[in-house]
Design an enzyme around this catalytic site. Structure first.
Site, PDB file in Angstrom:
ATOM      1  N   ALA A 161      44.657  34.203  45.130  1.00 26.99           N
ATOM      2  CA  ALA A 161      43.988  35.149  45.633  1.00 26.99           C
ATOM      3  C   ALA A 161      42.792  34.334  45.651  1.00 26.99           C
ATOM      4  O   ALA A 161      41.799  34.801  46.954  1.00 26.99           O
ATOM      5  CB  ALA A 161      44.083  36.679  43.808  1.00 26.99           C
ATOM      6  N   ALA A 162      41.899  33.437  44.618  1.00 29.29           N
ATOM      7  CA  ALA A 162      40.992  32.353  45.020  1.00 29.29           C
ATOM      8  C   ALA A 162      41.125  32.072  46.682  1.00 29.29           C
ATOM      9  O   ALA A 162      40.260  31.926  47.172  1.00 29.29           O
ATOM     10  CB  ALA A 162      39.995  32.346  43.791  1.00 29.29           C
ATOM     11  N   ARG A 208      36.835  33.263  59.415  1.00 31.64           N
ATOM     12  CA  ARG A 208      36.531  34.181  60.092  1.00 31.64           C
ATOM     13  C   ARG A 208      34.691  33.525  60.485  1.00 31.64           C
ATOM     14  O   ARG A 208      34.288  34.239  61.357  1.00 31.64           O
ATOM     15  CB  ARG A 208      36.445  35.243  58.727  1.00 31.64           C
ATOM     16  CG  ARG A 208      36.806  36.341  60.035  1.00 31.64           C
ATOM     17  CD  ARG A 208      36.982  37.769  59.336  1.00 31.64           C
ATOM     18  NE  ARG A 208      38.258  37.648  58.170  1.00 31.64           N
ATOM     19  CZ  ARG A 208      38.064  38.069  56.519  1.00 31.64           C
ATOM     20  NH1 ARG A 208      37.222  38.720  56.492  1.00 31.64           N
ATOM     21  NH2 ARG A 208      39.021  37.316  56.006  1.00 31.64           N
ATOM     22  N   GLU A 214      48.764  24.334  48.161  1.00 31.15           N
ATOM     23  CA  GLU A 214      49.456  25.113  47.077  1.00 31.15           C
ATOM     24  C   GLU A 214      50.632  24.735  46.844  1.00 31.15           C
ATOM     25  O   GLU A 214      52.119  24.519  47.088  1.00 31.15           O
ATOM     26  CB  GLU A 214      49.888  26.334  47.728  1.00 31.15           C
ATOM     27  CG  GLU A 214      50.655  27.484  46.863  1.00 31.15           C
ATOM     28  CD  GLU A 214      49.846  27.837  45.746  1.00 31.15           C
ATOM     29  OE1 GLU A 214      48.965  28.522  45.040  1.00 31.15           O
ATOM     30  OE2 GLU A 214      51.618  27.433  44.398  1.00 31.15           O
ATOM     31  N   SER A 264      49.205  34.494  47.338  1.00 32.87           N
ATOM     32  CA  SER A 264      48.456  35.604  48.672  1.00 32.87           C
ATOM     33  C   SER A 264      49.336  36.337  48.585  1.00 32.87           C
ATOM     34  O   SER A 264      49.854  36.923  48.554  1.00 32.87           O
ATOM     35  CB  SER A 264      48.136  35.302  50.087  1.00 32.87           C
ATOM     36  OG  SER A 264      47.521  36.746  50.126  1.00 32.87           O
ATOM     37  N   CYS A 273      49.484  40.795  39.634  1.00 32.68           N
ATOM     38  CA  CYS A 273      49.521  42.081  39.562  1.00 32.68           C
ATOM     39  C   CYS A 273      50.065  43.586  38.909  1.00 32.68           C
ATOM     40  O   CYS A 273      50.334  44.421  38.199  1.00 32.68           O
ATOM     41  CB  CYS A 273      47.458  43.068  39.726  1.00 32.68           C
ATOM     42  SG  CYS A 273      46.693  41.993  40.003  1.00 32.68           S
ATOM     43  N   ALA A 323      40.974  39.846  38.715  1.00 36.79           N
ATOM     44  CA  ALA A 323      42.113  39.669  40.163  1.00 36.79           C
ATOM     45  C   ALA A 323      40.521  39.519  40.652  1.00 36.79           C
ATOM     46  O   ALA A 323      40.128  39.160  41.811  1.00 36.79           O
ATOM     47  CB  ALA A 323      42.794  40.598  40.555  1.00 36.79           C
ATOM     48  N   LYS A 379      35.491  62.857  22.029  1.00 41.88           N
ATOM     49  CA  LYS A 379      36.490  62.900  22.222  1.00 41.88           C
ATOM     50  C   LYS A 379      35.823  64.194  22.777  1.00 41.88           C
ATOM     51  O   LYS A 379      35.665  65.303  22.372  1.00 41.88           O
ATOM     52  CB  LYS A 379      36.880  63.641  20.977  1.00 41.88           C
ATOM     53  CG  LYS A 379      38.536  62.537  20.617  1.00 41.88           C
ATOM     54  CD  LYS A 379      39.445  63.443  19.499  1.00 41.88           C
ATOM     55  CE  LYS A 379      39.991  62.328  18.965  1.00 41.88           C
ATOM     56  NZ  LYS A 379      40.630  63.285  17.478  1.00 41.88           N
ATOM     57  N   TYR A 386      31.353  67.117  39.246  1.00 41.04           N
ATOM     58  CA  TYR A 386      32.092  68.331  38.498  1.00 41.04           C
ATOM     59  C   TYR A 386      32.679  69.292  39.164  1.00 41.04           C
ATOM     60  O   TYR A 386      32.208  69.535  40.166  1.00 41.04           O
ATOM     61  CB  TYR A 386      31.205  68.832  37.530  1.00 41.04           C
ATOM     62  CG  TYR A 386      31.873  69.956  37.227  1.00 41.04           C
ATOM     63  CD1 TYR A 386      32.986  70.191  35.925  1.00 41.04           C
ATOM     64  CD2 TYR A 386      31.302  71.338  37.029  1.00 41.04           C
ATOM     65  CE1 TYR A 386      33.610  71.258  35.726  1.00 41.04           C
ATOM     66  CE2 TYR A 386      31.871  72.455  36.430  1.00 41.04           C
ATOM     67  CZ  TYR A 386      33.053  72.685  35.867  1.00 41.04           C
ATOM     68  OH  TYR A 386      33.816  74.025  35.382  1.00 41.04           O
TER      69      TYR A 386
HETATM   70  C1  LIG Z   1      51.168  39.821  35.374  1.00 43.22           C
HETATM   71  C2  LIG Z   1      50.113  40.202  35.543  1.00 43.22           C
HETATM   72  C3  LIG Z   1      49.640  41.190  35.526  1.00 43.22           C
HETATM   73  C4  LIG Z   1      48.189  41.269  36.570  1.00 43.22           C
HETATM   74  N1  LIG Z   1      47.212  42.181  36.023  1.00 43.22           N
HETATM   75  C5  LIG Z   1      46.518  42.261  36.722  1.00 43.22           C
HETATM   76  C6  LIG Z   1      45.425  43.910  36.728  1.00 43.22           C
HETATM   77  O1  LIG Z   1      45.948  44.296  36.378  1.00 43.22           O
HETATM   78  N2  LIG Z   1      43.703  43.552  37.394  1.00 43.22           N
HETATM   79  C7  LIG Z   1      43.597  42.285  37.336  1.00 43.22           C
HETATM   80  O2  LIG Z   1      41.953  42.700  37.671  1.00 43.22           O
HETATM   81  N3  LIG Z   1      44.055  41.791  37.350  1.00 43.22           N
HETATM   82  C8  LIG Z   1      45.104  41.470  36.555  1.00 43.22           C
HETATM   83  N4  LIG Z   1      45.964  40.282  36.145  1.00 43.22           N
HETATM   84  C9  LIG Z   1      45.168  38.875  37.033  1.00 43.22           C
HETATM   85  C10 LIG Z   1      45.161  38.232  38.332  1.00 43.22           C
HETATM   86  O3  LIG Z   1      46.454  39.008  38.611  1.00 43.22           O
HETATM   87  C11 LIG Z   1      44.379  37.042  37.832  1.00 43.22           C
HETATM   88  O4  LIG Z   1      43.274  37.373  38.139  1.00 43.22           O
HETATM   89  C12 LIG Z   1      44.423  36.914  39.502  1.00 43.22           C
HETATM   90  O5  LIG Z   1      45.425  36.177  40.561  1.00 43.22           O
HETATM   91  C13 LIG Z   1      43.591  34.948  39.186  1.00 43.22           C
HETATM   92  O6  LIG Z   1      43.436  34.617  40.789  1.00 43.22           O
HETATM   93  P1  LIG Z   1      43.652  33.320  41.136  1.00 43.22           P
HETATM   94  O7  LIG Z   1      43.625  32.953  42.875  1.00 43.22           O
HETATM   95  O8  LIG Z   1      42.131  32.477  40.565  1.00 43.22           O
HETATM   96  O9  LIG Z   1      44.493  32.062  40.376  1.00 43.22           O
HETATM   97  P2  LIG Z   1      46.185  32.268  40.600  1.00 43.22           P
HETATM   98  O10 LIG Z   1      46.505  33.347  40.684  1.00 43.22           O
HETATM   99  O11 LIG Z   1      46.559  32.387  39.242  1.00 43.22           O
HETATM  100  O12 LIG Z   1      46.259  31.397  41.884  1.00 43.22           O
HETATM  101  C14 LIG Z   1      46.052  29.779  41.872  1.00 43.22           C
HETATM  102  C15 LIG Z   1      47.269  29.595  42.047  1.00 43.22           C
HETATM  103  O13 LIG Z   1      46.845  27.928  42.512  1.00 43.22           O
HETATM  104  C16 LIG Z   1      48.382  27.214  41.605  1.00 43.22           C
HETATM  105  N5  LIG Z   1      47.682  25.413  41.822  1.00 43.22           N
HETATM  106  C17 LIG Z   1      47.241  25.876  40.316  1.00 43.22           C
HETATM  107  N6  LIG Z   1      47.006  24.163  40.194  1.00 43.22           N
HETATM  108  C18 LIG Z   1      47.808  23.026  41.563  1.00 43.22           C
HETATM  109  C19 LIG Z   1      47.615  22.359  42.115  1.00 43.22           C
HETATM  110  N7  LIG Z   1      46.543  20.948  41.494  1.00 43.22           N
HETATM  111  N8  LIG Z   1      47.222  21.951  43.264  1.00 43.22           N
HETATM  112  C20 LIG Z   1      47.697  23.196  44.103  1.00 43.22           C
HETATM  113  N9  LIG Z   1      47.923  23.991  43.815  1.00 43.22           N
HETATM  114  C21 LIG Z   1      47.988  24.352  42.776  1.00 43.22           C
HETATM  115  C22 LIG Z   1      48.879  27.588  41.194  1.00 43.22           C
HETATM  116  O14 LIG Z   1      50.139  27.473  41.781  1.00 43.22           O
HETATM  117  C23 LIG Z   1      48.512  29.437  41.887  1.00 43.22           C
HETATM  118  O15 LIG Z   1      49.451  29.603  43.316  1.00 43.22           O
HETATM  119  C24 LIG Z   1      47.031  39.822  36.731  1.00 43.22           C
HETATM  120  C25 LIG Z   1      47.647  38.747  36.167  1.00 43.22           C
HETATM  121  C26 LIG Z   1      49.274  38.465  35.724  1.00 43.22           C
HETATM  122  C27 LIG Z   1      50.229  37.812  35.771  1.00 43.22           C
END
Ligand SMILES: Cc1cc2nc3c(=O)[nH]c(=O)nc-3n(C[C@H](O)[C@H](O)[C@H](O)COP(=O)(O)OP(=O)(O)OC[C@H]3O[C@@H](n4cnc5c(N)ncnc54)[C@H](O)[C@@H]3O)c2cc1C
Length: 447
Positions: free
Chosen positions: A11-12, A22, A33, A39, A43, A300, A360, A425
């Site tokens: 995500a980030a 862009r 990665e 990507s 969630c 997320a 409630k 409403y």
């Molecule tokens: C089952 C589940 C349900 C969720 N539901 C929700 C929801 O409903 N609402 C919500 O807001 N959030 C939810 N989340 C949380 C949300 O998914 C995370 O906040 C979000 O994915 C964070 O994104 P990120 O890019 O920071 O980290 P991540 O998604 O953890 O991505 C980090 C990436 O970095 C890679 N990486 C790590 N270290 C290294 C390295 N040294 N070298 C190369 N690559 C590396 C990892 O492999 C990973 O792909 C959920 C999470 C899960 C697991």
């Protein structure tokens, strides 16, 4: 030409890489990665796991090749960012084939996310004991269920991911026991509202065991035992959902400052303690808009938004993120559970003098068919009159309704000014006095 290197491709990281490209098409952008996936919607995994007919790769938002071919971003999957040399501005990389090389950067973004915490107890490395964080984890869980005729699962933990997975497994007709050491169910929620959620979970045939210290896991015939103090639970698969911790190793080894919960400390422009290194998403901290202090709430939207903002700043813009309110929602069976801001305990810890009310109300107008109960807890500060938080549970109308209070928190509104807002409403959507307004009117009396 500027070299922008991103470590972490979800995500980030991918938000940042796309945004930077862009903003500045000539920029050379490399994403490292360590897995083969970029990507994707983590969630969505519980809902995907609940449906054996949906391939897990449906959750991929944009495949690596699209970033490579259409956007010109160098995406290196299967490549671990192992270490940074801040003096030389170099990342040491290890590829899945074992080879290693270095990449130079002008600006670096650490977007390594978080990892699931596993109990450091005997037996927790047994096959069939799994945790859900990455898409690869989701793939493994889905395959394990399919290939091992899983009829019963023990879930360790009762947080939102554990509860979403509990619903997913019940949808597959799998028996579920949930166990955790702490007594309180949803300890951050007031007991009355937490009881409503607990009842909903139990009414779907789930056995909840709170207050059991977990001792070890063991194999027993072809099944797994989770052995607790005074309790042994047996299952075909065990899912660990006891929380996550930031992936901070690369930052720690590189000597960057860490903050709350050992996440990477960043300023409002997402800059770490090194001016050429940014951090975004679950690995980094953020400011809380209510307390003004640092917090770590790994969700997320913030991950996507902070990736964008970091990329904008790398490209020379001056983007500041004021922070997060801790707005979070989840669904469990027929209930929507929502929160934003602080509960009374968190408010007191942050130095406020909190008052709170729980009311409630209904999800639709008084005489409108299909109306459901909504419970709202609202928290305010006696000293300043500020709104500090709102919590909601209901069968409908809680998840999106919470957003009005989140906006109020971002704007530091008082409970009084919030109580005068012009909310929508019509009978199918709520009472004339929206449940949030009723709660605010009641809270005013307690302030
Ligand atoms: C089952 C589940 C349900 C969720 N539901 C929700 C929801 O409903 N609402 C919500 O807001 N959030 C939810 N989340 C949380 C949300 O998914 C995370 O906040 C979000 O994915 C964070 O994104 P990120 O890019 O920071 O980290 P991540 O998604 O953890 O991505 C980090 C990436 O970095 C890679 N990486 C790590 N270290 C290294 C390295 N040294 N070298 C190369 N690559 C590396 C990892 O492999 C990973 O792909 C959920 C999470 C899960 C697991």
């Amino acid at each position: 030409m500027m070299q922008f290197v991103v470590i972490g491709g979800d995500a980030a990281g991918m938000s940042a890489a796309s945004r930077a490209k862009r903003n500045w098409p000539e920029m050379e952008i490399t994403v490292l990665e360590k897995t083969m996936d970029v990507s994707y919607s983590a969630c969505g995994m519980p809902y995907n796991i609940a449906d054996p007919n949906r391939p897990i790769d449906d959750l991929v938002v944009r495949p690596a090749d699209v970033f490579r071919k259409k956007q010109g971003i160098k995406v290196l999957t299967g490549h671990l960012g192992e270490r940074i040399d801040r003096q030389k501005q170099i990342v040491h990389v290890i590829s899945q084939d074992g080879s290693s090389f270095k990449i130079a950067y002008d600006k670096l973004l650490i977007a390594t996310g978080a990892h699931p915490i596993l109990p450091e107890l005997p037996g927790f490395d047994l096959p069939g004991i799994l945790a859900l964080k990455s898409l690869e984890d989701g793939r493994k869980i889905k395959e394990y269920i399919k290939n091992n005729n899983v009829k019963k699962v023990v879930i360790i933990g009762m947080g939102y991911i554990a509860l979403e997975m509990c619903e997913a497994l019940r949808t597959l007709n799998i028996e579920v026991d949930m166990v955790k050491p702490r007594k309180a169910f949803l300890p951050w929620m007031n007991p009355e509202m937490a009881k409503m959620v607990k009842k909903e979970v139990e009414s779907h045939g789930v056995n909840l065991f709170s207050g059991y210290e977990i001792l070890y896991a063991e194999k027993s015939d072809n099944r797994l035992n989770i052995v607790c103090d005074n309790l042994t639970l047996t299952a075909d698969m065990v899912l660990v959902g006891i929380g996550i911790a930031p992936n901070n190793k690369i930052a720690l080894d590189g000597g960057l400052e860490l903050g709350i919960c050992q996440s990477i400390s960043v300023d409002k422009m997402l800059k770490s303690s090194d001016e050429n290194i940014y951090a975004a998403g679950d690995c980094a901290d953020a400011y809380h808009v209510v307390t003004g202090k640092k917090t770590w709430i790994p969700l997320a939207l913030r991950a996507n938004r902070s990736g964008w903002a970091a990329a904008d700043n790398v490209c020379g813009k001056q983007i500041r993120l004021e922070g997060v309110a801790g707005t979070a929602v989840f669904k469990v069976f027929n209930l929507e559970v929502a929160r934003t801001g602080l509960n009374p305990q968190e408010a007191a810890e942050a130095g406020f003098d909190p008052a709170s009310v729980t009311i409630k109300s209904r999800s639709r107008a008084h005489a409108h068919p299909g109306s459901k109960t909504i419970q709202v807890q609202m928290v305010g500060d006696k000293k300043s009159g500020r709104l500090l938080g709102a919590f909601m549970v209901g069968e409908e109308g809680a998840a999106h309704r919470i957003n009005a209070s989140a906006v109020a928190l971002h704007n530091h509104m008082t409970v009084e000014s919030f109580s005068t807002t012009d909310l929508s409403y019509a009978p199918p959507f709520g009472p004339v006095w929206d449940p949030l307004l009723t709660a605010a009117n009641q809270l005013l009396k307690a302030l």
